[in-house]
Design a protein around this motif. Sequence first.
Motif, short mmCIF file in Angstrom:
data_model
loop_
_atom_site.label_atom_id
_atom_site.label_comp_id
_atom_site.label_asym_id
_atom_site.label_seq_id
_atom_site.Cartn_x
_atom_site.Cartn_y
_atom_site.Cartn_z
N ASP A 18 17.35 1.10 -18.68
CA ASP A 18 17.46 1.87 -19.91
C ASP A 18 18.36 3.06 -19.64
OD1 ASP A 18 17.15 2.58 -22.52
OD2 ASP A 18 15.06 3.21 -22.36
N LEU A 19 19.35 3.24 -20.49
CA LEU A 19 20.25 4.38 -20.40
C LEU A 19 19.82 5.35 -21.51
CD1 LEU A 19 22.67 5.17 -18.65
CD2 LEU A 19 24.16 4.21 -20.41
N ARG A 20 19.19 6.43 -21.10
CA ARG A 20 18.56 7.33 -22.07
C ARG A 20 19.43 8.57 -22.29
NH1 ARG A 20 13.79 5.45 -23.37
NH2 ARG A 20 13.21 7.37 -24.47
N ILE A 21 19.60 8.92 -23.56
CA ILE A 21 20.35 10.11 -23.95
C ILE A 21 19.38 11.28 -24.04
CG2 ILE A 21 21.78 11.17 -25.74
CD1 ILE A 21 22.60 8.29 -26.54
N VAL A 22 19.63 12.30 -23.27
CA VAL A 22 18.76 13.47 -23.23
C VAL A 22 19.15 14.42 -24.35
CG1 VAL A 22 17.97 15.42 -21.83
CG2 VAL A 22 18.52 13.23 -20.73
N PRO A 39 30.22 14.44 -25.45
CA PRO A 39 29.75 14.37 -24.06
C PRO A 39 28.23 14.27 -24.01
CG PRO A 39 31.32 16.17 -24.37
CD PRO A 39 30.94 15.70 -25.74
N LEU A 40 27.71 13.27 -23.32
CA LEU A 40 26.28 13.02 -23.29
C LEU A 40 25.67 13.40 -21.95
CD1 LEU A 40 26.15 9.44 -24.92
CD2 LEU A 40 25.86 11.66 -26.06
N THR A 41 24.43 13.87 -22.02
CA THR A 41 23.60 14.01 -20.83
C THR A 41 22.72 12.76 -20.75
OG1 THR A 41 23.59 16.42 -21.02
CG2 THR A 41 21.88 15.42 -19.64
N TYR A 64 34.57 10.21 -26.27
CA TYR A 64 34.52 10.59 -24.85
C TYR A 64 34.15 9.36 -24.03
CZ TYR A 64 34.74 15.46 -26.28
OH TYR A 64 35.15 16.67 -26.80
N LEU A 65 35.03 9.04 -23.10
CA LEU A 65 34.78 7.95 -22.17
C LEU A 65 33.84 8.44 -21.07
CD1 LEU A 65 35.40 5.11 -21.03
CD2 LEU A 65 37.44 6.10 -19.96
N HIS A 66 32.75 7.70 -20.81
CA HIS A 66 31.80 8.01 -19.75
C HIS A 66 31.89 6.92 -18.69
CE1 HIS A 66 30.38 10.49 -23.01
NE2 HIS A 66 29.43 11.04 -22.27
N LEU A 67 32.35 7.31 -17.51
CA LEU A 67 32.47 6.38 -16.39
C LEU A 67 31.36 6.70 -15.40
CD1 LEU A 67 36.35 6.49 -15.92
CD2 LEU A 67 34.99 4.84 -17.24
N ILE A 68 30.35 5.86 -15.37
CA ILE A 68 29.17 6.08 -14.54
C ILE A 68 29.37 5.37 -13.21
CG2 ILE A 68 26.67 5.72 -14.35
CD1 ILE A 68 26.62 5.68 -17.45
N ASP A 69 29.34 6.13 -12.14
CA ASP A 69 29.53 5.61 -10.78
C ASP A 69 28.36 6.12 -9.95
OD1 ASP A 69 30.30 4.83 -8.27
OD2 ASP A 69 32.33 5.64 -8.41
N LEU A 70 27.37 5.26 -9.74
CA LEU A 70 26.09 5.66 -9.17
C LEU A 70 25.89 5.00 -7.81
CD1 LEU A 70 23.35 7.10 -9.51
CD2 LEU A 70 22.55 5.08 -10.74
#
Length: 645
Positions: A92-96, A37-39, A71-77
């Motif tokens: 840019d999609l940045r991993i914190v 799981p990513l932030t 882990y599937l990440h579904l981004i809905d913004l």
Amino acid sequence: MTSPDTPNESLPDVLAGPLLRRLTPDRLLIWLVASRPLTLKLILHPEGHGPRRLTLNDSRVRRLPLGRHAYLHLIDLALATPLPQGVRIAYDLRIVGERGDAGIADWAPHLLHEGAKRPAFVLCEGHRRLLHGSCRRPHHDGPDGLVRADSWLAERHDTPGEWPSWLLMTGDQVYADDVAGPMLVAIHALIRRLGLFDEALEGATVADSQALYAAESTYYRREALLPDVTSSTDLRERFFGGVKKPVFTSANAHNHLMSLGEIIAMYLLVWSPTPWRLVEVTAPSLDGENAETFATEQAVIERFVEGLPAAARLLAHLPSLMIFDDHDITDDWNLTAAWERTAYDHPFSRRIIGNALLGYLLCQGWGNDPDRLTGPMDEVSALLESAAPEGWLPAEAQDTCIRHLLRFEGWEFQVPGPPKLVVLDTRTRRWRSERNPRRPSGLMDWEALSEFQQELLDAPSVIIVSPAPMFGVKLIETIQKLFTLAGKPLLVDAENWMAHRGAAGVMLNIFRHSRTPGHYVILSGDVHYSFAYDIRIRQRRRGPQLWQITSSGIKNAFPDTLLDWFDRANRWLYAPRSPLNWFTKRRRMRIRPRDPERARAGERLWNGAGIGLVELDDQGRPSRIAQLDARGFDVAFPPPPPDKT
């Protein structure tokens, strides 16, 4: 390649993605699979505007476990301030992380065009330019149309006005039923590497997915996993009989994917080069014929993998919309009422179909219109969450979820224009034959066609996505009809819009309706060759204009010699003045084919992997129709001479 025994701590953060899905000025949908799981943070850089930094909190990202390390990440913004249209928007999609943020240039540099610091997208005003295609079969021995589209887009990197509004993927994005041996080996290696969820299996000779992967017959002989009982005979024909087809062939039906883990691994391996660095593909113990097949396929798969960075780059730059066709689930999916009865009454075949549909929902369907899919997504999310602690999908909950998904109506979707874009589900709402359950079903039932008509009424112009052409090659449809009359529709994929009298009649009447006076562009795939028709209603001066534009396959093709014969015979038998035309259901329409410019001897069907390009004028009429051939050149389909009739 990295050894499968490498410690899991060395897994890359991102396994596949980002894939840009449905993008609008006020809402962005992005698909990504990670090993944990990513932030995340999203930074947008619209040209001529200041950057926008957006934290992707839990309300904006749905994280679904697919296994211990997937882990599937579904981004809905949703965006309160709309983004500008018609300009490049770098992102840019940045991993914190504890040691700072990592951007796409750090964890997926292959997604950047040469000289670029970030990937980008363009939000177009309307649907004036479209890329479209279907049928991406990894082990077809030919180039990949997505790679060709990436190079085409790179040439237009600095001219956002030339970017397509959408990449329309019109069916067979994956081949769940037609899998090369080396691909299946890679799938199993990736399942082990990521710890994708296991499941119990009912109605097979193996008890669960672990036994499936270890079975002696798991490669090239999966039909042997069915118990030797009477009900297995029809199942073997339905699921593993594709190799018997003389024309439309599933040459590797004996490697049909079965478990959800296999389906998920397949998506990762066809959309991203990263998972291939986590596995080794070594030949299993095979007999002589299958060993030779494996070696041949391995060389083709290796060339396919070489093109994956470019394919992934395209999917990270162009917003995409996708709809299933049969191979996304299984060959001849819902072809006849008899097929459905055989397939859905057996627990093992029902699970095979259901797992593929679960994979479609997670990897394709969600990104088209998540609001329509809220119910199915909530149920699948609960299923996956319940599997996470032990790594096993609970059998009863999985069967219940599949049962609900098989009954779900709502896979079709629309996108506002101009022109309006209507994407059809031609697989799950079929018009079953009342006379004979073994005759092909209509591609849409009366209720679905009525809903389709409501989307068209009074529209000045509409783009229709129908996975199978609404107006196909008459000779091939005739051959399919003859096989159907002989009781063998399964031998030739006898499914087309004209195969069912009721569905064909309603569809043709829709276009002849007095309140459909506009322009209709029909985009299709499925058939493994490309063509374009101009269509008018006979005896109506102000009737609608239609264009049937077919692009297939992205990585597939028809047998050359056979297609040449069909093409020539069709031109001779169904010439404009041929009396045979009056025996077709399309006799009230004037259909004029466009000849591809590179045709050698009058061919009207273009055979070659690639992707279609359509440009529309302000009235929704095609101003340019072309095929971007994967061999590196363009094939234009210019308009036919003016119609004097």
